[in-house]
Structure formats: structure tokens, C-alpha cells
Design an enzyme around this catalytic site. Structure first.
Site, PDB file in Angstrom:
ATOM      1  N   LYS A 185       0.831  -1.202   0.000  1.00 11.87           N
ATOM      2  CA  LYS A 185       0.000   0.000   0.000  1.00 11.87           C
ATOM      3  C   LYS A 185       0.868   1.255   0.000  1.00 11.87           C
ATOM      4  O   LYS A 185       2.001   1.212   0.465  1.00 11.87           O
ATOM      5  CB  LYS A 185      -0.841   0.034   1.286  1.00 11.87           C
ATOM      6  CG  LYS A 185      -1.988  -0.957   1.304  1.00 11.87           C
ATOM      7  CD  LYS A 185      -2.829  -0.760   2.549  1.00 11.87           C
ATOM      8  CE  LYS A 185      -3.995  -1.726   2.577  1.00 11.87           C
ATOM      9  NZ  LYS A 185      -4.963  -1.521   1.485  1.00 11.87           N
TER      10      LYS A 185
ATOM     11  N   ARG B 104     -10.698 -11.130   1.379  1.00 15.77           N
ATOM     12  CA  ARG B 104     -11.550 -12.163   0.796  1.00 15.77           C
ATOM     13  C   ARG B 104     -10.892 -13.534   0.872  1.00 15.77           C
ATOM     14  O   ARG B 104     -11.564 -14.559   0.928  1.00 15.77           O
ATOM     15  CB  ARG B 104     -11.924 -11.780  -0.643  1.00 15.77           C
ATOM     16  CG  ARG B 104     -10.757 -11.691  -1.585  1.00 15.77           C
ATOM     17  CD  ARG B 104     -11.080 -10.884  -2.834  1.00 15.77           C
ATOM     18  NE  ARG B 104     -11.007  -9.449  -2.586  1.00 15.77           N
ATOM     19  CZ  ARG B 104     -11.268  -8.510  -3.489  1.00 15.77           C
ATOM     20  NH1 ARG B 104     -11.631  -8.855  -4.719  1.00 15.77           N
ATOM     21  NH2 ARG B 104     -11.173  -7.243  -3.172  1.00 15.77           N
TER      22      ARG B 104
HETATM   23  N1  BES Z   1      -8.199  -3.552   4.142  1.00 18.60           N
HETATM   24  C1  BES Z   1      -8.314  -3.117   2.812  1.00 18.60           C
HETATM   25  C2  BES Z   1      -9.566  -2.276   2.565  1.00 18.60           C
HETATM   26  C3  BES Z   1      -9.633  -0.933   3.235  1.00 18.60           C
HETATM   27  C4  BES Z   1      -9.320   0.206   2.545  1.00 18.60           C
HETATM   28  C5  BES Z   1     -10.078  -0.822   4.536  1.00 18.60           C
HETATM   29  C6  BES Z   1      -9.417   1.445   3.146  1.00 18.60           C
HETATM   30  C7  BES Z   1     -10.178   0.406   5.136  1.00 18.60           C
HETATM   31  C8  BES Z   1      -9.859   1.549   4.440  1.00 18.60           C
HETATM   32  C9  BES Z   1      -8.363  -4.303   1.878  1.00 18.60           C
HETATM   33  O1  BES Z   1      -7.646  -5.410   2.279  1.00 18.60           O
HETATM   34  C10 BES Z   1      -7.775  -3.857   0.580  1.00 18.60           C
HETATM   35  O2  BES Z   1      -6.620  -3.563   0.560  1.00 18.60           O
HETATM   36  N2  BES Z   1      -8.585  -3.822  -0.472  1.00 18.60           N
HETATM   37  C11 BES Z   1      -8.130  -3.432  -1.745  1.00 18.60           C
HETATM   38  C12 BES Z   1      -8.697  -4.388  -2.757  1.00 18.60           C
HETATM   39  C13 BES Z   1      -8.097  -4.272  -4.126  1.00 18.60           C
HETATM   40  C14 BES Z   1      -6.639  -4.655  -4.090  1.00 18.60           C
HETATM   41  C15 BES Z   1      -8.860  -5.170  -5.062  1.00 18.60           C
HETATM   42  C16 BES Z   1      -8.581  -2.011  -2.006  1.00 18.60           C
HETATM   43  O3  BES Z   1      -9.671  -1.649  -1.593  1.00 18.60           O
HETATM   44  O4  BES Z   1      -7.816  -1.264  -2.588  1.00 18.60           O
HETATM   45 MN    MN Z   2      -5.622  -5.318   1.686  1.00 16.83          MN
END
Ligand code: BES
Ligand code: MN
Ligand code: ZN
Length: 496
Positions: free
Chosen positions: A277, A351
């Protein structure tokens, strides 16, 4: 701490008294009338001179100069009776308590009857007031040399009422428990990830189980290997912290059937893994166990109130990090139910762990499943931080969940799940499922991915990535963990 009385007797001593005032109220009644008499009509003259505001959420503070048992009276505007309902009651009461808390009282009283209308039941009103009192009292703990620990603690809350006192007491009991469960979830979410590892989360679950004599089982890595939880293990492989699969059981019926199951995402820190991230707000990813925290908070409520229902809680817990054995984009993994997954993005890890969580829940006898997860950033784009996104495979069940949310004062909105969205999951050349099929409809495809593992079991997915964390103080709590969905899940378990 909570007491119910019919009248203010001489010798009592309240720092603060909350009195509701409808725009239609022309004169003071009940406790307000008592104080008005003590002050020789001062309050009613203020009211007549429009010095006390009656518009919705307005607070007017009046000092009683030692002439009353209540040192300060907080008049809370409730607006017009005709506009008054569950939401307006919640908003007003929260505003009243926020105001009162600022003055740091140790003894608070509430003129309960002034907050009642014919349209909203006594018990529910008492529940809402008590719950909001608890929610607005919450503080985020810090770790500073000079800590922010609150110096003044409220020792007594007295409800004055001439209504059915048993109903008032019942509402107080449930409201208190709902607030405690929610604040527990908030605290878990706010705890830094180094202090809230999967092992710590499992310990917290153990404490809750012991408090209410719930059955608890915690699976270790070796157990997961035996059960073939390849999807959870794949995410856990990037971290040195041992993963845990936390299982709690509350049996409220004589037979272990019709099992309502909550599956919560217990990702204690989400760095994104190899698909790392951006650094700007990565520290907030300690909140990625918000689903697991909501489930634990709800189990605390359920354990205390013991509804006539069977409830199973399953929380896959791990970190998503990137050591030398971490999961890589392009890897193909095999989940517990046999389906293979191509990992296009290691940041779509929620997921993956929920897939095995849901499969395991089914193996343990789940008849209906609600999964709760901080799953996608996309849900924040779609709904902001005020509404939880839902995806389902069952029209009837989702209605029950939406209703449970509405009565809890938590907003949930259903997202579409038509065939083309499902087809996006089948876009891997090498595996049954693609864990990251692109930007389009990200919250829907993420939810439906989990649905692939729920199969025919009635299932509702709740994406709380927006609602689990408040970016600034809200009406009912500080910035940070919100405890979203604790009250909804508890309502659902108690609804039948
Ligand atoms: N934990 C994150 C989602 C999230 C984002 C929670 C912002 C709280 C605040 C999740 O694991 C994630 O990283 N999701 C990705 C999915 C994508 C890679 C398909 C996302 O939302 O960018
Ligand atoms: Mn994630
Ligand atoms: Zn995540």
C-alpha cells in the site's frame, strides 16, 4: 451506576440534569416543573422569553444557584413532535450528552418522560438513551507519558420517570450492554497493531468467552494445515506472527440447529503484502480487524443478554505482511473448499481469509452467515464513512439484516449482485477464481468472491471499510474505531 426513580427527593445531588423540550411544549412538566417551582418560576419565564431553545439538538444550560438538587439543567431541543422519530431521538440525545460530557460531571440525571413520545416505546427509548450515554462516554486510550485518562468518571446516572419503571429498567439494561460491546470493539480497533496481533485478538476473545461461559476454540497453524485452509495460510505466510482461527459458540437453544453465524475479518495489520500500500495512511490499517472486533463486541452483548438463538462466531486472524515467504501476485492457492484462487493482488487479502472462514463456518453447522469485513476502499468511494455496504445471495435474509441495522441506528445499503459482476470473478486463466478482477464495482466483486464460498447457505456480506473508522469525531464517538455493526449483529441475534 444506573438508577430509576419517580421523583427527585431532597438530599440528592446531581451535577447535570437533561430535560427534553419539544417545540410544541408550552409549559414545563414533571421534574422540570419541580425545579421551576424551586426556582420560583425562573425556568418558565426563560421559556416564555424564548431564552430556552426548542429546535432539534439545541442545548441550553441553566444554573440553579444552589436552589435545586440538580446543579445545572441542560434543556435539549427536540424539535416538533410531528417530526420526531428514532433518528431524531438519537441525534438529539447524542448532542445533549456530548454537551454534558464537556462539563465533566460525576452525577448525571435524565428527565426520562420529557424525551418520550407516544410513537416510540418506553423500553426502546430507555435503551437508546442509555446506549448513547455509553457511546458518547468513550475515550481513545493513548500511551503518552502524561496520558489522556479521564480524571472525572461518572458515578451515577438517574432516570426520573412516572412511566412503567420495569420497561425503563429493561431498556437501561440492554442499552448499557450494547454500549459496552460497541466500546469494546472500538478499543480493539484503536489498539496499535503491535499490541493487537492475532494472538492478542485470540486472548481478547478468550476473555469474552470466559466472562459469559461461551464455548471457545482457537485453531493454530497446524490445525489450519490439517483442515486445508490454504487461502488463510497463504496470507499468513508473509508474517512471522502466528495466525489464529477464533471460534466462539453461544447456544441459546436446546439443540445446536438454526445456527446464525458471524464471520469477521481479523486482519490485524494490512500492509498490502507484496502489492504494498502507499505509505500515507498505512498506519490506519491497524483497523483491518474491525470486522472481527464487531463480531467479538456482538458476542459480548449476546453472551450477556442470552437470547433464544444459537450463534457461532468465526474470526480468521492474521497479518498481511511481506517477508521472504510471502504470497506473491500470480500465485495460485487452494482454499479449504477445494476452489483454486489466482492471487492477482496480495492486497485483496480479506476475501482470501474470509473464504476459509466461511467454509469452516459451514462445516461447523452455520445455517445463515453474515460476514463483516473492512474489505474495500471502493465502498468508501461509494457510500462514504456513514453507510455499510451489503451484498447477499438471499432476499429474505438481507431484509432482516437491514432491519436489524435500522433499529440499531446503523445505516446499511444493499449493492447489486447481477450476473455480470459474478462473471468478473471467473477471469483467471489458471484458477477457478481471480481475487482481484479490476477497479470496476470493486466492493461488489469483493463481496461476491466471499459468496462463492457461502454457496447455497443464506448469506449477507457487510463491507465496513468506511464505517469501522471515523476520520473525524462523529455525533456518537471520537475519531477512530466506531464499533460499527456490533449493535446490528446483536439485534439480529435477538430478533428471533
Ligand atoms: N483492508 C483493505 C480495505 C480498506 C481500505 C479498509 C481502506 C479500510 C480503508 C483491503 O484489504 C484492501 O486492501 N482492499 C483493496 C482491494 C483491491 C486490491 C482489489 C482495495 O480496496 O484497494
Ligand atoms: Mn488489503
Ligand atoms: Zn485488508
Amino acid at each position: 451506576m444506573f438508577e430509576v426513580k419517580t421523583d427527585m427527593t431532597a438530599g440528592t445531588d446531581h451535577d447535570a440534569l437533561l430535560i427534553g423540550l419539544f417545540a410544541d411544549d408550552r409549559e414545563l412538566t414533571g421534574v422540570a416543573k419541580t425545579i421551576d417551582d424551586q426556582l420560583e418560576g425562573h425556568l418558565s419565564s426563560l421559556l416564555k422569553d424564548k431564552q430556552i431553545k426548542k429546535s432539534h439538538k439545541a442545548v441550553t444550560k441553566v444554573f440553579t444557584l444552589g436552589k435545586s438538587e440538580a446543579r445545572q439543567v441542560y434543556f435539549l431541543g427536540l424539535g416538533k413532535k410531528a417530526d420526531f422519530g428514532e433518528e431524531t431521538l438519537r441525534e438529539a440525545v447524542a448532542a445533549g450528552f456530548r454537551h454534558i460530557h464537556k462539563d465533566k460531571p460525576t452525577d448525571v440525571a435524565i428527565a426520562f418522560d420529557s424525551l418520550m413520545t407516544d410513537t416510540f416505546a418506553i423500553r426502546e427509548t430507555a435503551h437508546v438513551i442509555t446506549e448513547l450515554f455509553g457511546l458518547t462516554s468513550y475515550h481513545v486510550a493513548d500511551y503518552k507519558e502524561k496520558t489522556n485518562e479521564i480524571e472525572t468518571v461518572i458515578e451515577a446516572v438517574t432516570f426520573y420517570s412516572q412511566q412503567d419503571l420495569e420497561a425503563v429498567r429493561a431498556g437501561i439494561t440492554s442499552g448499557k450492554v450494547y454500549a459496552r460491546g460497541t466500546n469494546l470493539a472500538r478499543a480493539l480497533v484503536n489498539t496499535p497493531a503491535n499490541l493487537m496481533t492475532p494472538t492478542d485478538l485470540a486472548e481478547q476473545a478468550t476473555e469474552i468467552a470466559e466472562r459469559h461461559q461461551l464455548e471457545i476454540d482457537i485453531l493454530e497453524r497446524e490445525d489450519m494445515e490439517k483442515l486445508g485452509m490454504g487461502s488463510l495460510l497463504a496470507v499468513a505466510s508473509g508474517s512471522d506472527e502466528p495466525p489464529k482461527m477464533i471460534v466462539l459458540k453461544f447456544q441459546g437453544k436446546s439443540e445446536w440447529d438454526d445456527v446464525l453465524c458471524f464471520v469477521g475479518k481479523g486482519l490485524t495489520f494490512d500492509s498490502g503484502g507484496i502489492s504494498i500500500k502507499p505509505k500515507a495512511s498505512m498506519h490506519e490499517m491497524k483497523m483491518d480487524m474491525g470486522g472481527g472486533a464487531a463480531v467479538l463486541g456482538a458476542m459480548d452483548v449476546i453472551g450477556e443478554l442470552k437470547p433464544d438463538a444459537n450463534v457461532l462466531a468465526v474470526i480468521p486472524a492474521t497479518e498481511n505482511l511481506l517477508n521472504g515467504s510471502a504470497l506473491k501476485p500470480g500465485d495460485v492457492i487452494r482454499s479449504m473448499n477445494g476452489k483454486t484462487i489466482e492471487v492477482r493482488n496480495t492486497d485483496a487479502e480479506g476475501r482470501l481469509i474470509l473464504a476459509d472462514g466461511v467454509t469452516y463456518a459451514k462445516q461447523l453447522g452455520a445455517s445463515r452467515i453474515v460476514d463483516v469485513a473492512t474489505l474495500t476502499g471502493a465502498v468508501l468511494v461509494a457510500l462514504g464513512e456513514w453507510t455499510t455496504g451489503a451484498v447477499t445471495n438471499d432476499e429474505t435474509f438481507v431484509e432482516e439484516v437491514l432491519e436489524a441495522g435500522y433499529t440499531a441506528g446503523e445505516w446499511i445499503w444493499r449493492l447489486p449482485a447481477f450476473t455480470p459482476y459474478k462473471e468478473l470473478l471467473k477471469t483467471s486463466d489458471v484458477a477457478d477464481l481471480n481475487n482481484s478482477p479490476g477497479r470496476m464495482a470493486g466492493s461488489i466483486t469483493a463481496g461476491l468472491f466471499i459468496g462463492e464460498f457461502a454457496e447455497d447457505t443464506p448469506w449477507v456480506h457487510l463491507d465496513i471499510a468506511g464505517t469501522a473508522w471515523a476520520s473525524k469525531p462523529s455525533a456518537i464517538g471520537p475519531k477512530g474505531g466506531t464499533g460499527a455493526m456490533v449493535r446490528t449483529l446483536a439485534n439480529l441475534a435477538r430478533s428471533k
